[in-house]
Design an enzyme around this catalytic site. Sequence first.
Site, PDB file in Angstrom:
ATOM      1  N   ALA A  55      38.773  45.402  37.631  1.00  0.00           N
ATOM      2  CA  ALA A  55      37.757  44.379  37.335  1.00  0.00           C
ATOM      3  C   ALA A  55      36.470  44.937  36.713  1.00  0.00           C
ATOM      4  CB  ALA A  55      37.461  43.593  38.616  1.00  0.00           C
ATOM      5  N   ARG A  90      42.284  38.316  29.987  1.00  0.00           N
ATOM      6  CA  ARG A  90      42.867  38.333  31.334  1.00  0.00           C
ATOM      7  C   ARG A  90      42.123  37.314  32.201  1.00  0.00           C
ATOM      8  NH1 ARG A  90      44.206  43.861  34.112  1.00  0.00           N
ATOM      9  NH2 ARG A  90      45.664  42.488  35.184  1.00  0.00           N
ATOM     10  N   GLN A 203      50.039  50.962  39.821  1.00  0.00           N
ATOM     11  CA  GLN A 203      48.687  51.524  39.668  1.00  0.00           C
ATOM     12  C   GLN A 203      48.363  52.514  40.793  1.00  0.00           C
ATOM     13  OE1 GLN A 203      49.461  48.281  39.339  1.00  0.00           O
ATOM     14  NE2 GLN A 203      48.070  47.206  37.985  1.00  0.00           N
ATOM     15  N   ASP A 244      39.284  41.685  42.635  1.00  0.00           N
ATOM     16  CA  ASP A 244      39.093  41.186  41.270  1.00  0.00           C
ATOM     17  C   ASP A 244      38.175  39.976  41.237  1.00  0.00           C
ATOM     18  OD1 ASP A 244      41.850  42.636  41.228  1.00  0.00           O
ATOM     19  OD2 ASP A 244      41.085  42.555  39.176  1.00  0.00           O
TER      20      ASP A 244
HETATM   21  O1  MRU Z   1      45.879  44.477  37.156  1.00  0.00           O
HETATM   22  P1  MRU Z   1      44.806  45.489  37.389  1.00  0.00           P
HETATM   23  O2  MRU Z   1      45.276  46.900  37.375  1.00  0.00           O
HETATM   24  O3  MRU Z   1      43.603  45.255  36.489  1.00  0.00           O
HETATM   25  O4  MRU Z   1      44.320  45.178  38.876  1.00  0.00           O
HETATM   26  C1  MRU Z   1      43.316  45.958  39.473  1.00  0.00           C
HETATM   27  C2  MRU Z   1      43.041  45.596  40.874  1.00  0.00           C
HETATM   28  O5  MRU Z   1      43.631  44.698  41.433  1.00  0.00           O
HETATM   29  C3  MRU Z   1      41.912  46.323  41.543  1.00  0.00           C
HETATM   30  O6  MRU Z   1      42.155  46.473  42.913  1.00  0.00           O
HETATM   31  C4  MRU Z   1      40.635  45.504  41.368  1.00  0.00           C
HETATM   32  O7  MRU Z   1      40.411  45.216  40.014  1.00  0.00           O
HETATM   33  C5  MRU Z   1      39.464  46.195  41.896  1.00  0.00           C
HETATM   34  S1  MRU Z   1      39.022  47.554  40.897  1.00  0.00           S
HETATM   35  C6  MRU Z   1      37.639  48.281  41.436  1.00  0.00           C
END
Ligand code: MRU
Length: 366
Positions: A55, A90, A203, A244
């Site tokens: 995010a 997104r 991830q 997010d």
């Molecule tokens: O789909 P992504 O990789 O963008 O999702 C990321 C996450 O869900 C993280 O946990 C969230 O963005 C917090 S990042 C500090």
Amino acid sequence: MNVYGRPTRTLWPGADGVSVEIIDQTRLPHEFVTARLGTIADAAHAIKAMLVRGAPLIGATAAYGLWLGLRTDASDTALREHSATLAATRPTAINLRWALERVTRAVSPLPPVERAAAARRLAAEICDEDVAINRGIGNAGLALIRAVAARKPAGEPVNVLTHCNAGWLATVDLGTATAPIYLAHDSGLPVHVWVDETRPRNQGAGLTAWELAEHGVPHTVIVDNAGGHLMQHGKVDLVIVGTDRTTATGDVCNKIGTYLKALAAHDNGVPFYVALPSPTIDWTVRDGISEIPIEERAATEVTHLTGVTSDGALATVRLTPPDSPAANPAFDVTPARLVTGLITERGVCRANEAALRHLFPLAERV
Ligand code: MRU
């Protein structure tokens, strides 16, 4: 954080003065490759195809993306179109909208000729602020880790479970959920991280494990289904995840699977904390489950996996029968009642509206 011993951020202004450089996260952990964003289309693609993700980093990239767009056309109509292009990349992480609205608000009153330079300055400011916010989260979370360590036999590591990547790769630097972990490790506190692999895009296995390894933090990658079992056996002291989008009432939207970890933590009396930078609070939303748009991603992320073969080549393989359909909701919502506390840059608070409004009064929000 350091990459090959050199302090590195996840995005930085290009040396040519007309671009932004990023780490291409689709290539990690197998290759460390950077990419140049020279146009708004490059920035939109980087966010949509997840060369950058997480995010806070999505927000920072969007701010620079708006600058790239304004470099070519800074009229009122173009400003609206650039913002709409980036906003459509997104749907779930609120930092995207937050950054676009902040830059738009700042540049709109200016004559078009001044808008691009102002957007660039503000994008840089947003990046520096992100790092400062994460340091604040780190200090607040460090106190929690210290308190757990004090209750354990001397020298025994504090076991933290985390989901997805809320590390420095998801932010400009330091990370949110990982900030307390890095500060604990750097201050000599023994800490060990259970890293959920985080299917389907992995991830955790690919990014969180890579950054923890780079920084020398002891960690173990587990499959997403292992967390509940580890909690039942006393092997998790606390859970720290990112977010997010968090509602004004404290509901937490984060990577798919977070909710199941919160349920398991609740059932086992394991504290479940969410590292929450204030730009990730959506003050306009009260009920996370019904109001937050959940991104649906391609079924191929579920049906296929990419990795490195024994001869070092990257390969993608199919896991499922060719005719089996797959669904891929990318986020879920953990109701506030399952959250032990929100770790913000202004301290730890309960996951409810009064506590959030107390920490972030209306007049001080940007
Ligand atoms: O789909 P992504 O990789 O963008 O999702 C990321 C996450 O869900 C993280 O946990 C969230 O963005 C917090 S990042 C500090």
